[in-house]
Design an enzyme around this catalytic site. Structure first.
Site, PDB file in Angstrom:
ATOM      1  CG  ASN A  97      -1.800   1.230   1.294  1.00 22.25           C
ATOM      2  OD1 ASN A  97      -1.834   1.763   0.483  1.00 22.25           O
ATOM      3  ND2 ASN A  97      -2.156   1.665   2.762  1.00 22.25           N
ATOM      4  N   GLY A  98       0.827   2.281  -0.784  1.00 21.71           N
ATOM      5  CA  GLY A  98       1.459   3.415  -0.908  1.00 21.71           C
ATOM      6  C   GLY A  98       1.874   3.378  -2.572  1.00 21.71           C
ATOM      7  CD  GLU A 459     -18.483  11.535   0.131  1.00 23.06           C
ATOM      8  OE1 GLU A 459     -18.892  12.046   1.072  1.00 23.06           O
ATOM      9  OE2 GLU A 459     -17.395  11.136  -0.101  1.00 23.06           O
TER      10      GLU A 459
HETATM   11  C1  G6P Z   1     -11.441  10.663   1.809  1.00 24.51           C
HETATM   12  C2  G6P Z   1     -12.674  10.058   2.234  1.00 24.51           C
HETATM   13  C3  G6P Z   1     -13.581  11.291   2.681  1.00 24.51           C
HETATM   14  C4  G6P Z   1     -12.643  11.928   3.857  1.00 24.51           C
HETATM   15  C5  G6P Z   1     -11.225  12.284   3.290  1.00 24.51           C
HETATM   16  C6  G6P Z   1     -10.324  13.030   4.401  1.00 24.51           C
HETATM   17  O1  G6P Z   1     -11.351  11.390   0.553  1.00 24.51           O
HETATM   18  O2  G6P Z   1     -13.392   9.699   1.304  1.00 24.51           O
HETATM   19  O3  G6P Z   1     -14.799  10.609   3.362  1.00 24.51           O
HETATM   20  O4  G6P Z   1     -13.393  12.918   4.243  1.00 24.51           O
HETATM   21  O5  G6P Z   1     -10.716  11.413   2.983  1.00 24.51           O
HETATM   22  O6  G6P Z   1     -10.210  11.963   5.214  1.00 24.51           O
HETATM   23  P1  G6P Z   1      -9.590  11.913   6.893  1.00 24.51           P
HETATM   24  O7  G6P Z   1      -9.773  10.600   7.265  1.00 24.51           O
HETATM   25  O8  G6P Z   1      -8.108  12.628   6.715  1.00 24.51           O
HETATM   26  O9  G6P Z   1     -10.550  12.652   7.749  1.00 24.51           O
END
Ligand code: G6P
Length: 579
Positions: A97-98, A459
């Protein structure tokens, strides 16, 4: 952004890995695969979702194996690009992953030395590099090749005839589980909970050798001990619990999430880092960014100092004022852009605070201090309860920094969510389901809420939806308003009400179907709206929480009406671990 899972124990690895990958599917779901090491390595991989299944995998023999569920970055989703990837002889298998940024030059080199590649992925360079270094000790081979990899990785590798998994991480999440005569590894703790509550969060640069009996860890060649953490999330929390979708379950959990986050934070020592600050800059992505925008309104209204909010991905192009506390908000604690922003802030001497939901996540290690939300595991890709939990953390922070201005409200305010769960949204769903395009509008703190409402709608329903400051809608979007473009207007009884009411009438005059969210008993709004959604009266925070829930449910119910894949919308991933 890709999930990886490994098992090394006494039982058949394949069925355990399949179940583990199902719990990680929210991280990526365009293809999946598994490799099991016995005398030989057997690989099964396929385009599509693991939940759609693949016959015969559970019957694979072997008690050591690794698996992967993919969100494509290099190479289209296909059987060939699915992980695991193998060396030339099929004797070493790797999941990753990465992103390996220098993969193109490594691949050229390896091809010149006679290696044959069978995918378009960056990952495939890893097994080929290992093939050159492997002399019977896979951990040593991994240690030898890691300095050549630029980018980010969480890697699991196995070799034929070896009952061991080698794990390594650098800027991609990886958690090890200590099971009953078994060791496990996964991208997050959720799939480990079936097996153990004892986990180890690897540090960047760590390499671990996992066997059924023990886990050994090295850092820069030296053996190290990493603390064992106990996770108190239950297995039940990561299951659907009778709801048709995780998203709905998570929306229903929100009243409890808000109140337990407030309760837990009140019992903790306030973070020293907030003492005496004169300004904050908040960095975040997606839904967390919208929560941060809302925080700005609360800070500036109640705390008497300025707050800036930056998209984490844009933060590197800006400079926060000297002395600002930089707060990184991330449900997962693993979003690459947010991590990079906090790293930059630390390097330029700013105090940093993380707000996250995940114990041991990378952001907690980068920031000077952390405030945890108590949302529990959030599985649906569309963030809902984590937004509410972020609002709880922010409300608590504002309370701390303002000398208690919200205090009295906080223990009861979550009741707004419970009330909103009861609202009948069928007429609004009827208006939305056939829309080609939609707008969500609000003023003040309801502007970020409008952004969040539009994000939820787009989404999971795939309807094009935009959030707008209500005052801006006449500076362009008016050209798009028509009978086919419903507008959701957030119109609480606050200072902005009179001008917001005028904006609603102006939009209505363009023939736009208006879905208006206001407080019950407001005859004017009821008369002007095509659909009026009324919430009980309460404080500003009360109305914010209620309006949020209404918009989440509106998106959810519209997506159900359209038959969408709600928990795993197309092309998205829950945790975006690449910049
Ligand atoms: C992705 C997800 C979003 C989320 C964003 C930030 O795009 O689909 O639902 O808000 O990442 O994620 P985090 O874990 O940093 O809040």
């Amino acid at each position: 952004m890709c999930g990886i899972f490994g098992y090394c124990g006494q039982q058949r690895a394949a069925p355990i890995i399949i179940e583990g990958l199902k719990r990680l599917e929210y991280r990526g779901y365009d293809s999946f695969g598994i490799a099991v090491a016995d005398r030989n390595i057997t690989v099964r991989k396929k385009e599509g979702r693991i939940s759609q299944g693949m016959p015969n995998i559970p019957r694979l023999k072997g008690t050591t194996g690794i698996g992967h569920t993919r969100w494509a970055t290099h190479g289209i989703p296909s059987d060939g690009n699915a992980h695991p990837h193998l060396d030339c002889h099929g004797a070493i298998a790797v999941v990753h992953n990465g992103i390996i940024q220098n993969y193109a030059s490594l691949k050229r080199e390896l091809e010149e030395r006679g290696h044959t590649f069978s995918s378009d992925t960056d990952t495939e360079v890893i097994p080929h590099l290992l093939e050159e270094e492997f002399k019977g000790d896979l951990a040593a081979a991994v240690a030898a090749i890691l300095p050549r990899l630029e980018g980010s990785y969480a890697i699991l590798a196995i070799a034929e005839g070896h009952r061991e998994i080698i794990a390594a991480r650098c800027r991609s999440p990886l958690v090890l589980g200590i099971g009953d005569r078994a060791s496990l590894a996964a991208s997050d703790v959720n799939p480990l909970l079936e097996h153990t509550e004892r986990v180890i969060f690897l540090e960047d640069g760590d390499i671990a050798a996992m066997s059924a009996e023990k886990i050994r860890i090295w850092h820069e060649g030296t053996p190290v001990e990493r603390p064992v953490s106990r996770i108190d999330w239950s297995v039940e929390e990561v299951k659907k619990g009778g709801f048709p979708h995780y998203m709905l379950k998570e929306i229903y959990e929100q009243p409890e999430v808000f109140s337990s986050t407030i309760r837990a934070l009140k019992e903790e020592e306030p973070p020293e880092i907030v003492n005496g600050i004169r300004g904050v800059t908040i960095v975040a992505c997606g839904t967390s960014y919208h929560a941060a925008l809302l925080f700005r309104y609360l800070v500036e209204a109640h705390c008497g100092f300025p707050a800036r909010v930056e998209l984490a991905s844009e933060f590197k192009y800006t400079s926060p004022p000297k002395g600002d506390l930089v707060i990184g908000v991330s449900q997962s604690g693993e979003t690459a852009d947010t991590l990079a922003a906090i790293q930059k802030a630390s390097m330029s001497g700013h105090p940093t605070l993380a707000v996250t939901n995940v114990l041991g996540s990378t952001i907690t290690r980068i920031a000077d201090d952390t405030l945890f939300m108590r949302a529990g595991p959030e599985i649906s890709v569309a963030a809902t309860k984590s937004f509410i939990a972020e609002l709880a953390v922010f409300s608590h922070l504002v309370d701390l920094m303002s000398g208690g201005v919200l205090g009295k409200d906080l223990p009861r305010v979550h009741l707004a969510i419970s009330e909103a769960l009861l609202v009948d949204l069928s007429p609004a769903v009827e208006l939305c389901r056939d829309a080609g395009s939609m707008f969500f509008v609000g003023r003040g703190p309801y502007f970020p809420l409008a952004l969040e409402g539009a994000l939820k709608m787009k989404e999971i329903t795939y309807i094009h939806a935009e959030g707008y400051a209500a005052g801006e809608i006449k500076h362009g979007p008016f050209a798009l308003l028509s009978a086919e473009t419903p507008v959701v207007a957030l119109c609480p009884p606050d200072d902005a009400y009179p001008v917001m009411f005028s904006n609603i009438r102006e939009m209505k005059a363009r023939g736009t179907p208006m879905i208006v969210v206001g407080v019950s008993g407001n005859r004017d709004l009821r008369d002007v709206a095509d659909v009026f959604i009324s919430l009980p009266e309460g404080s500003s925070l009360f109305h914010i929480l209620g309006s949020t829930t209404v918009m989440q449910l509106l998106a959810y119910r519209t997506a159900v009406a359209l038959g969408r894949d709600i928990d795993q919308p197309r092309n998205l991933a829950k945790s975006v671990t690449v910049e």
